[in-house]
Design an enzyme around this catalytic site. Structure first.
Site, PDB file in Angstrom:
ATOM      1  N   HIS A  94     -76.560  32.503  29.937  1.00  0.00           N
ATOM      2  CA  HIS A  94     -76.095  31.893  28.965  1.00  0.00           C
ATOM      3  C   HIS A  94     -75.081  31.216  29.346  1.00  0.00           C
ATOM      4  O   HIS A  94     -74.174  31.715  29.976  1.00  0.00           O
ATOM      5  CB  HIS A  94     -75.799  32.749  27.686  1.00  0.00           C
ATOM      6  CG  HIS A  94     -75.451  31.716  26.732  1.00  0.00           C
ATOM      7  ND1 HIS A  94     -75.998  30.835  25.826  1.00  0.00           N
ATOM      8  CD2 HIS A  94     -73.938  31.269  26.259  1.00  0.00           C
ATOM      9  CE1 HIS A  94     -75.345  30.172  24.815  1.00  0.00           C
ATOM     10  NE2 HIS A  94     -73.987  30.349  25.457  1.00  0.00           N
ATOM     11  N   ASP A 138     -78.596  32.781  12.211  1.00  0.00           N
ATOM     12  CA  ASP A 138     -77.622  32.019  12.793  1.00  0.00           C
ATOM     13  C   ASP A 138     -77.875  30.457  12.563  1.00  0.00           C
ATOM     14  O   ASP A 138     -76.995  29.885  12.231  1.00  0.00           O
ATOM     15  CB  ASP A 138     -77.785  32.243  14.269  1.00  0.00           C
ATOM     16  CG  ASP A 138     -76.897  31.583  15.073  1.00  0.00           C
ATOM     17  OD1 ASP A 138     -75.667  31.493  15.019  1.00  0.00           O
ATOM     18  OD2 ASP A 138     -77.103  30.849  16.074  1.00  0.00           O
ATOM     19  N   ARG A 147     -71.296  26.597   8.961  1.00  0.00           N
ATOM     20  CA  ARG A 147     -69.921  26.383   9.779  1.00  0.00           C
ATOM     21  C   ARG A 147     -69.845  24.817  10.219  1.00  0.00           C
ATOM     22  O   ARG A 147     -68.451  24.725  10.231  1.00  0.00           O
ATOM     23  CB  ARG A 147     -69.997  27.287  11.153  1.00  0.00           C
ATOM     24  CG  ARG A 147     -69.997  28.788  10.686  1.00  0.00           C
ATOM     25  CD  ARG A 147     -70.419  29.474  11.896  1.00  0.00           C
ATOM     26  NE  ARG A 147     -69.566  29.359  13.083  1.00  0.00           N
ATOM     27  CZ  ARG A 147     -69.762  29.604  14.502  1.00  0.00           C
ATOM     28  NH1 ARG A 147     -71.087  29.941  14.543  1.00  0.00           N
ATOM     29  NH2 ARG A 147     -69.433  29.431  15.349  1.00  0.00           N
ATOM     30  N   SER A 161     -72.705  34.469  16.883  1.00  0.00           N
ATOM     31  CA  SER A 161     -73.881  33.527  16.912  1.00  0.00           C
ATOM     32  C   SER A 161     -74.466  33.514  18.346  1.00  0.00           C
ATOM     33  O   SER A 161     -75.804  33.457  18.496  1.00  0.00           O
ATOM     34  CB  SER A 161     -73.058  32.006  16.741  1.00  0.00           C
ATOM     35  OG  SER A 161     -73.869  30.895  17.240  1.00  0.00           O
ATOM     36  N   LYS A 211     -78.548  35.358  19.413  1.00  0.00           N
ATOM     37  CA  LYS A 211     -79.794  34.802  19.971  1.00  0.00           C
ATOM     38  C   LYS A 211     -80.024  35.493  21.267  1.00  0.00           C
ATOM     39  O   LYS A 211     -81.400  35.562  21.555  1.00  0.00           O
ATOM     40  CB  LYS A 211     -79.491  33.361  20.205  1.00  0.00           C
ATOM     41  CG  LYS A 211     -79.414  32.672  19.001  1.00  0.00           C
ATOM     42  CD  LYS A 211     -78.994  31.075  18.925  1.00  0.00           C
ATOM     43  CE  LYS A 211     -77.442  31.122  19.080  1.00  0.00           C
ATOM     44  NZ  LYS A 211     -76.741  29.816  18.743  1.00  0.00           N
TER      45      LYS A 211
HETATM   46  N1  URA Z   1     -72.949  27.823  20.671  1.00  0.00           N
HETATM   47  C1  URA Z   1     -73.610  29.012  19.834  1.00  0.00           C
HETATM   48  O1  URA Z   1     -74.705  29.256  20.102  1.00  0.00           O
HETATM   49  N2  URA Z   1     -73.131  29.095  18.895  1.00  0.00           N
HETATM   50  C2  URA Z   1     -71.621  28.882  18.419  1.00  0.00           C
HETATM   51  O2  URA Z   1     -70.817  29.293  17.358  1.00  0.00           O
HETATM   52  C3  URA Z   1     -70.962  28.212  19.496  1.00  0.00           C
HETATM   53  C4  URA Z   1     -71.613  27.717  20.633  1.00  0.00           C
END
Ligand code: URA
Length: 438
Positions: free
Chosen positions: A82, A161, A168, A183, A187
């Protein structure tokens, strides 16, 4: 349980119980709680923070709000990566085939670009026919059959999320360490890989401007992943200047293919070899960090012998893309107008503003201002210079690829001020600042 009690408890700085966190996430995802209560709770979390235990509980509640994939059904060990997002970051396009060429299964769900940060799916869609929408069954089958899969996130992956992130975004609660970490990690955990390498960017073109902030986010995410039973590594990498030279979808695919062919910009190649070596180390369960140089050398061999490029062809073919564009990148979408921005005076590069380059590409149409906007795959910027380079007047600083005269002029105006020069020699920027293990 009453939402108002959970909100008040966090407002007053108390640690929430796992049950309270799970209940709140489930009730909001199912539509039982209204946005205004979730918004109040998010602001309380933003202001009062969360303990590590609460952050882990929040992550797991969001991860288990939808499908949680289990790649161990199809492969012994799958790795994922990621990146926290940046400018010119086409690492995934190089790293995934490279790691797969080393015999390690890579199965990844990526996102689209938003704001100044590019997205892997938009880049991949420069390749005609490439299908980013796979079913879960296709995702598993392709991982098993080819050892490589790269697609969009399925709708039911961490749906909590998706809902919380959207809230948010409009309640000024994005930049909270526990909320960002939970967050991202929800994932990653739901996507099912056993080993996860995080590339946390820091600098002018990143969401985390300082190394300290990036390190704190990385530490938290590594800890969450470890608590969830995953093998974790986080790299803190530089994002003050673009990674590689190309910024823009098809231009980045072309640069990734050059890198897979054994060429490409030095910084991109080194960055990709390092990330890939960490992924292979996790997959082979090698504890010793001393093994990394040998792994990098092995992977450089996979670039040199064409195995990594062949894996990229396999990926494109498996997902319905036109492999002729991989074999001959001149077939990728190309812009109508190409213009060079020259260096104005002799000297040394002191600063390349990654954000200026990103916004120039955005103005050309390479990215989107808001979700759902179309992107122009052909346009973008090639940024040739890196901090520390010696330059002479008239040499190319940038090439602009545009499809519209007015946008070209706007990008040129921005790029003319994107580089600061010095008459004194300047040290190059490091590629990485730190590595965290979990
Ligand atoms: N990327 C995400 O998936 N979530 C966040 O809160 C910030 C960056």
């Amino acid at each position: 349980m009453r939402a108002v009690d959970v909100i008040a408890s966090k407002r007053d700085g108390h640690e929430l119980t796992p049950e309270e966190i799970r209940w709140f996430v489930e009730a909001y995802t199912s539509g039982e709680l209204p946005d205004y209560q979730a918004a109040a709770w998010l602001m309380a979390v933003y202001l009062k923070g969360m303990t590590r235990r609460e952050t882990v509980d929040l992550t797991l509640a969001m991860a288990y709000s939808g499908d949680v994939l289990d790649l161990s059904q199809v492969v012994d060990y799958a790795v994922d990566k990621h990146s926290s997002g940046g400018v010119g970051d086409k690492t995934t396009l190089v790293v995934l085939p490279l790691v797969a060429a080393a015999g390690v299964t890579v199965a990844k769900m990526s996102g689209r670009g938003l704001g100044f940060s590019g997205g892997t799916l938009d880049k991949l869609e420069s390749i005609a026919g490439y299908n980013v929408n796979l079913t879960t069954a296709q995702f598993y089958e392709q991982a098993r059959r080819y050892g490589i899969v790269l697609c969009g996130q399925s709708a039911n992956l961490a749906p909590a999320d998706g809902k919380i992130y959207a809230l948010r975004d409009v309640t000024a609660t994005v930049s909270s360490l526990p909320l960002i970490a939970s967050s991202i990690m929800s994932k990653k955990i739901a996507a099912g890989a056993k080993g996860i390498v995080l590339d946390v960017k820091t600098g002018a073109g990143a969401f985390m401007p300082t190394v300290e902030e990036a390190r704190a986010l990385a530490r938290l995410m590594v800890d969450i992943g470890r608590d969830a039973g995953r093998d974790m590594v986080a790299l803190i990498s530089d994002m003050n200047q673009p990674l590689g030279c190309a910024v823009g979808n098809a231009l980045e695919v072309r640069e990734a293919i050059e890198t897979l062919r054994g060429g490409g910009p030095h910084d991109l190649r080194e960055h990709c070899l390092t990330v890939a070596a960490h992924m292979v180390r996790l997959a082979r369960r090698i504890d010793d960090e001393e093994a990394l140089p040998a792994l990098k050398a092995e992977l450089a061999g996979r670039l040199a012998d064409g195995a990594a490029l062949q894996k990229f062809r396999t990926l494109v073919m498996a997902q319905g893309g036109d492999v002729r564009m991989v074999d001959d990148p001149d077939r990728l979408p190309r812009a109508r107008l190409i213009e060079t921005v020259p260096v104005a005076a002799d000297g040394y590069v002191a600063h390349v503003n990654a954000l200026d380059v990103a916004y120039a590409a955005l103005e050309l149409g390479a990215g989107r201002e808001k979700k759902g906007d179309p992107v122009d795959h052909a346009v973008g910027v090639i940024a040739y210079l890196k901090v520390g380079d010696a330059v002479t007047r008239g040499q190319a600083a940038f090439t602009i690829h545009a499809n519209d005269e007015a946008r070209l002029a706007a990008a040129r105006r921005r790029l003319e001020h994107a580089i600061a020069f010095s008459t004194e020699p300047q040290s190059p920027l490091p590629l990485f600042y730190d590595t965290l293990y979990g």
